[in-house]
Design a protein around this motif. Structure first.
Motif, PDB file in Angstrom:
ATOM      1  N   UNK A   1      11.783  -3.246 -18.450  1.00  0.00           N
ATOM      2  CA  UNK A   1      11.136  -3.590 -17.177  1.00  0.00           C
ATOM      3  C   UNK A   1      11.342  -2.464 -16.191  1.00  0.00           C
ATOM      4  N   UNK A   2      10.566  -1.413 -16.376  1.00  0.00           N
ATOM      5  CA  UNK A   2      10.671  -0.253 -15.503  1.00  0.00           C
ATOM      6  C   UNK A   2       9.325   0.444 -15.456  1.00  0.00           C
ATOM      7  N   UNK A   3       9.010   0.945 -14.296  1.00  0.00           N
ATOM      8  CA  UNK A   3       7.706   1.572 -14.081  1.00  0.00           C
ATOM      9  C   UNK A   3       7.877   2.826 -13.242  1.00  0.00           C
ATOM     10  N   UNK A   4       7.411   3.934 -13.788  1.00  0.00           N
ATOM     11  CA  UNK A   4       7.452   5.205 -13.078  1.00  0.00           C
ATOM     12  C   UNK A   4       6.025   5.690 -12.909  1.00  0.00           C
ATOM     13  N   UNK A   5       5.633   5.945 -11.679  1.00  0.00           N
ATOM     14  CA  UNK A   5       4.258   6.397 -11.441  1.00  0.00           C
ATOM     15  C   UNK A   5       4.247   7.556 -10.458  1.00  0.00           C
ATOM     16  N   UNK A   6       3.191   8.321 -10.519  1.00  0.00           N
ATOM     17  CA  UNK A   6       3.008   9.402  -9.554  1.00  0.00           C
ATOM     18  C   UNK A   6       1.854   9.041  -8.634  1.00  0.00           C
ATOM     19  N   UNK A   7       2.118   9.118  -7.338  1.00  0.00           N
ATOM     20  CA  UNK A   7       1.091   8.788  -6.355  1.00  0.00           C
ATOM     21  C   UNK A   7       0.591  10.078  -5.715  1.00  0.00           C
ATOM     22  N   UNK A   8      -0.704  10.304  -5.868  1.00  0.00           N
ATOM     23  CA  UNK A   8      -1.314  11.519  -5.318  1.00  0.00           C
ATOM     24  C   UNK A   8      -1.536  11.367  -3.824  1.00  0.00           C
ATOM     25  N   UNK A   9      -1.341  12.471  -3.121  1.00  0.00           N
ATOM     26  CA  UNK A   9      -1.707  12.499  -1.709  1.00  0.00           C
ATOM     27  C   UNK A   9      -3.213  12.318  -1.619  1.00  0.00           C
ATOM     28  N   UNK A  10      -3.661  11.593  -0.615  1.00  0.00           N
ATOM     29  CA  UNK A  10      -5.105  11.386  -0.468  1.00  0.00           C
ATOM     30  C   UNK A  10      -5.577  12.012   0.825  1.00  0.00           C
ATOM     31  N   UNK A  11      -6.809  12.448   0.794  1.00  0.00           N
ATOM     32  CA  UNK A  11      -7.424  12.946   2.014  1.00  0.00           C
ATOM     33  C   UNK A  11      -7.717  11.745   2.908  1.00  0.00           C
ATOM     34  N   UNK A  12      -7.519  11.910   4.200  1.00  0.00           N
ATOM     35  CA  UNK A  12      -7.895  10.841   5.118  1.00  0.00           C
ATOM     36  C   UNK A  12      -9.397  10.662   5.028  1.00  0.00           C
TER      37      UNK A  12
ATOM     38  N   UNK B   1       0.859  -1.186   0.000  1.00  0.00           N
ATOM     39  CA  UNK B   1       0.000   0.000   0.000  1.00  0.00           C
ATOM     40  C   UNK B   1       0.894   1.234   0.000  1.00  0.00           C
ATOM     41  N   UNK B   2       0.537   2.207  -0.814  1.00  0.00           N
ATOM     42  CA  UNK B   2       1.283   3.467  -0.817  1.00  0.00           C
ATOM     43  C   UNK B   2       0.918   4.259   0.430  1.00  0.00           C
ATOM     44  N   UNK B   3       1.909   4.608   1.217  1.00  0.00           N
ATOM     45  CA  UNK B   3       1.615   5.410   2.402  1.00  0.00           C
ATOM     46  C   UNK B   3       2.158   6.831   2.272  1.00  0.00           C
ATOM     47  N   UNK B   4       2.864   7.090   1.182  1.00  0.00           N
ATOM     48  CA  UNK B   4       3.277   8.470   0.910  1.00  0.00           C
ATOM     49  C   UNK B   4       3.013   8.771  -0.560  1.00  0.00           C
ATOM     50  N   UNK B   5       2.823  10.044  -0.848  1.00  0.00           N
ATOM     51  CA  UNK B   5       2.616  10.447  -2.230  1.00  0.00           C
ATOM     52  C   UNK B   5       3.952  10.751  -2.902  1.00  0.00           C
ATOM     53  N   UNK B   6       3.851  11.184  -4.142  1.00  0.00           N
ATOM     54  CA  UNK B   6       5.057  11.549  -4.884  1.00  0.00           C
ATOM     55  C   UNK B   6       5.355  10.563  -5.987  1.00  0.00           C
ATOM     56  N   UNK B   7       6.421  10.840  -6.730  1.00  0.00           N
ATOM     57  CA  UNK B   7       6.779   9.952  -7.835  1.00  0.00           C
ATOM     58  C   UNK B   7       7.559   8.760  -7.311  1.00  0.00           C
ATOM     59  N   UNK B   8       7.261   7.579  -7.846  1.00  0.00           N
ATOM     60  CA  UNK B   8       7.937   6.337  -7.462  1.00  0.00           C
ATOM     61  C   UNK B   8       8.512   5.704  -8.726  1.00  0.00           C
ATOM     62  N   UNK B   9       9.681   5.143  -8.577  1.00  0.00           N
ATOM     63  CA  UNK B   9      10.357   4.511  -9.715  1.00  0.00           C
ATOM     64  C   UNK B   9      10.722   3.077  -9.353  1.00  0.00           C
TER      65      UNK B   9
END
Ligand SMILES: [Cu+2]
Length: 162
Positions: free
Chosen positions: A113-124, A92-100
């Protein structure tokens, strides 16, 4: 005490699951050679609290989280954390930001074989006064969303990813 905490977390899962999405990288193809993961990630909106799963043949691939665009682009394998190797990694993503993420086997990263994604901060998830959890709902705010997600991951039996 511990049991009470588990019960609290279990009750708290209900509102969390409603807004969370589970992603399986590469869908049925999984994490392997010959899949365009940029394309796979296209149009997907990842957010904190979402779950992501890497499925691959153990011993043939792995999942290495690298620290940034430069390492990602150059397939630098000197990441600060050991790669995930079990063949089935769910977290589970517990922080936002870009992940590689890359596969650190041989030249797999260079071969795509590489994946770059951006994870948005979520409201509780804001517990409503009518959801029936009157005794525990007020604790969610003080519990902290971060700790809450760690607890959620523990209950689901998955890891967490910063
Ligand atoms: Cu690989």
């Amino acid at each position: 005490m511990a049991l009470k905490l588990v019960m609290f977390i279990a009750m708290a899962i209900v509102p969390a699951i409603v807004g969370a999405t589970e992603y399986v990288v590469g869908e049925e193809k999984g994490w392997t050679l010959g899949v365009n993961y940029t394309k796979w990630a296209e149009g997907k909106e990842f957010k904190v609290g979402d779950q992501i799963t890497f499925n691959y043949v153990r011993g043939k691939h792995n999942v290495l989280k690298v620290r940034g665009e430069a390492e990602f682009n150059s397939c630098n394998k000197l990441g600060q954390v050991p790669p995930l190797t079990s063949g089935n990694n769910s977290f589970i993503f517990i922080t936002g930001g870009r992940k590689w993420y890359i596969c650190a086997f041989e030249d797999h990263c260079q071969r795509g074989m590489k994946l770059s994604i951006n994870v948005e901060e979520a409201e509780a998830p804001a517990p409503s006064p009518t959801d029936g959890y009157d005794n525990s709902a007020g604790n969610i705010a003080t519990f902290g969303y971060y700790k809450y997600l760690v607890g959620l991951a523990a209950v689901l039996g998955v890891g967490v990813m910063l």
